[in-house]
Design a protein around this motif. Structure first.
Motif, PDB file in Angstrom:
ATOM      1  N   HIS A  19       0.926  -1.060   0.029  1.00 40.74           N
ATOM      2  CA  HIS A  19      -0.212   0.097  -0.020  1.00 40.74           C
ATOM      3  C   HIS A  19       0.914   1.309  -0.109  1.00 40.74           C
ATOM      4  O   HIS A  19       1.556   1.562   0.983  1.00 40.74           O
ATOM      5  N   SER A  49      -0.470   1.294  -4.930  1.00 42.51           N
ATOM      6  CA  SER A  49      -1.788   1.105  -4.936  1.00 42.51           C
ATOM      7  C   SER A  49      -2.373   2.483  -4.960  1.00 42.51           C
ATOM      8  O   SER A  49      -3.116   3.104  -4.091  1.00 42.51           O
ATOM      9  N   HIS A  51      -4.878   5.518  -6.251  1.00 41.66           N
ATOM     10  CA  HIS A  51      -6.314   5.727  -5.947  1.00 41.66           C
ATOM     11  C   HIS A  51      -7.105   5.552  -7.265  1.00 41.66           C
ATOM     12  O   HIS A  51      -7.093   6.244  -8.154  1.00 41.66           O
ATOM     13  N   GLU A  78      -5.629   1.155  -4.836  1.00 42.50           N
ATOM     14  CA  GLU A  78      -6.721   1.217  -3.719  1.00 42.50           C
ATOM     15  C   GLU A  78      -8.057   1.423  -4.286  1.00 42.50           C
ATOM     16  O   GLU A  78      -8.091   2.490  -5.091  1.00 42.50           O
ATOM     17  N   HIS A  91     -12.161   2.712   1.436  1.00 40.49           N
ATOM     18  CA  HIS A  91     -10.803   2.369   0.923  1.00 40.49           C
ATOM     19  C   HIS A  91     -10.422   0.773   1.112  1.00 40.49           C
ATOM     20  O   HIS A  91     -10.422   0.027   2.195  1.00 40.49           O
ATOM     21  N   VAL A  93      -7.691  -2.167  -0.498  1.00 40.10           N
ATOM     22  CA  VAL A  93      -6.516  -2.724  -1.050  1.00 40.10           C
ATOM     23  C   VAL A  93      -6.816  -3.963  -2.027  1.00 40.10           C
ATOM     24  O   VAL A  93      -7.281  -4.911  -1.306  1.00 40.10           O
ATOM     25  N   ALA A 127      -8.773  -1.401   4.113  1.00 40.55           N
ATOM     26  CA  ALA A 127      -7.743  -0.494   4.644  1.00 40.55           C
ATOM     27  C   ALA A 127      -8.077   0.303   5.659  1.00 40.55           C
ATOM     28  O   ALA A 127      -9.401   0.559   5.950  1.00 40.55           O
ATOM     29  N   HIS A 128      -6.952   0.491   6.238  1.00 37.17           N
ATOM     30  CA  HIS A 128      -7.082   1.444   7.557  1.00 37.17           C
ATOM     31  C   HIS A 128      -8.500   1.731   8.325  1.00 37.17           C
ATOM     32  O   HIS A 128      -8.827   2.964   8.192  1.00 37.17           O
ATOM     33  N   GLU A 149      -6.191  -4.442   7.287  1.00 28.80           N
ATOM     34  CA  GLU A 149      -4.829  -3.565   7.570  1.00 28.80           C
ATOM     35  C   GLU A 149      -4.782  -3.205   8.938  1.00 28.80           C
ATOM     36  O   GLU A 149      -5.595  -2.505   9.534  1.00 28.80           O
ATOM     37  N   ASN A 152      -1.220   0.690   9.577  1.00 30.40           N
ATOM     38  CA  ASN A 152      -1.026   1.763   8.397  1.00 30.40           C
ATOM     39  C   ASN A 152      -0.047   2.870   8.857  1.00 30.40           C
ATOM     40  O   ASN A 152      -0.732   3.737   9.839  1.00 30.40           O
ATOM     41  N   THR A 183       1.108  -1.954   6.521  1.00 33.02           N
ATOM     42  CA  THR A 183       1.615  -1.302   5.387  1.00 33.02           C
ATOM     43  C   THR A 183       1.936   0.088   5.641  1.00 33.02           C
ATOM     44  O   THR A 183       2.019   0.427   6.830  1.00 33.02           O
ATOM     45  N   ASP A 185       1.288   2.829   3.323  1.00 34.26           N
ATOM     46  CA  ASP A 185       0.293   4.094   2.717  1.00 34.26           C
ATOM     47  C   ASP A 185       1.162   5.095   2.520  1.00 34.26           C
ATOM     48  O   ASP A 185       0.419   6.080   2.867  1.00 34.26           O
TER      49      ASP A 185
END
Ligand SMILES: [Zn+2]
Ligand SMILES: [Zn+2]
Length: 309
Positions: A19, A49, A51, A78, A91, A93, A127-128, A149, A152, A183, A185
């Protein structure tokens, strides 16, 4: 004593980040600069990754020309679509997308988009969670996810919301067999790089081999420490790692097993002790291992299910 997966598997651990952003979306650096930075920092593989939204013309970064004998890339993005419970874009991944993955349709929700990426062969990671303020209902919605995830680095240093364990641990308690990935990010506009990664066990460094290993959970996550081995024999668990000050086994209730001492590289516990406690009414079907060094940096095993031992 029988070692557990992934430590018992043939091959070696490959260090990678799934990420990170380039200037194909809102990152500061060109794709080759990002790849070069990770190569120089000792990584074996990475994924851009960017957007996946119309504003950036739906980028799926083609990093194939940046691969070499000792460094590879995974193709992915992402993904974004409406909408989480707090009313923001999802969001997600997606690692292992085709370069021509079709843009999100106007009416496509996060869960439907995630399913489409999954069907196209991707490893799907939520994600996050803390940064996005994801709820349990959100966590349940992405029903094709492989993983959450759990760290992050960008969210940690810019928002103090790097954590994802609160969501994953509760999804595990509902029986969902998800794994846990750390990750960066990174966007390279702040020191948001080289802070969290995965060590994937595989026999060779190829994108397809790594993806297959990720989907099977053959990896662990780290901010620095290394987990060398986890073995279980009967109710005895034994952990070997690089020097740390804390080795903890925790589970789906409030119980834990812990050894605190300076620069220890091993710990052994009786897992039965996770099953007794004040007002403890329910046993946990899973547990996991955390190793924390003197600087507070952690390595996290994936969840270990008792019925898979
Ligand atoms: Zn994001
Ligand atoms: Zn991101």
């Amino acid at each position: 004593m029988p070692a557990l997966s992934p430590f018992s598997l043939p091959g070696r651990f490959w260090r990678g980040n799934l990420h990170t952003h380039s200037n194909l979306s809102d990152g500061a650096l060109e794709p080759p600069q990002v790849i070069e930075a990770y190569k120089n920092a000792g990584y074996d593989f990475m994924m851009l990754s960017d957007h996946f939204i119309g504003h950036y013309n739906w980028p799926v970064a083609d990093t194939r020309a940046l691969r070499s004998n000792n460094f590879t890339t995974i193709i992915g993005s992402e993904l974004h679509a409406p909408q989480t419970e707090v009313g923001e874009l999802w969001h997600i991944v997606a690692a292992g997308l085709p370069l021509d993955f079709p843009p999100a349709r106007k009416d496509e929700t996060g869960e439907v988009l995630a399913r489409r990426a999954h069907a196209a062969g991707a490893f799907i990671g939520i994600a996050h969670p803390a940064w996005s303020q994801l709820t349990m209902a959100d966590g349940r919605a992405i029903d094709c996810a492989h993983a959450v995830e759990i760290y992050n680095h960008g969210c940690a240093i810019e928002n103090d919301r790097g954590d994802g364990w609160y969501l994953l641990d509760q999804l595990l308690n509902e029986g969902k067999r998800l794994t846990a990935f750390a990750t960066d990010d990174a966007h390279f506009k702040s020191p948001d790089y080289f802070g969290g990664w995965v060590h994937v066990k595989a026999e060779s460094l190829g994108p397809d081999v790594l993806l297959e290993a990720l989907k099977k959970g053959h990896y662990y996550s780290s901010q620095g420490p290394q987990i060398h081995d986890i073995t279980v024999s009967g109710s005895e668990i034994s952990i070997n790692c690089s020097p740390v000050d804390n080795i903890t086994v925790l589970c789906g209730n409030s119980r834990s097993l812990v050894r605190n001492a300076k620069a220890i590289t091993e710990a052994a516990f009786d897992l039965k002790k996770l099953e007794t406690g004040w007002l403890l009414t329910k046993q946990s079907p899973w547990f996991r291992v955390v190793c924390i060094d003197h600087a507070g940096k952690k390595a996290w095993s994936n969840p270990i299910w008792k019925d898979e031992l």
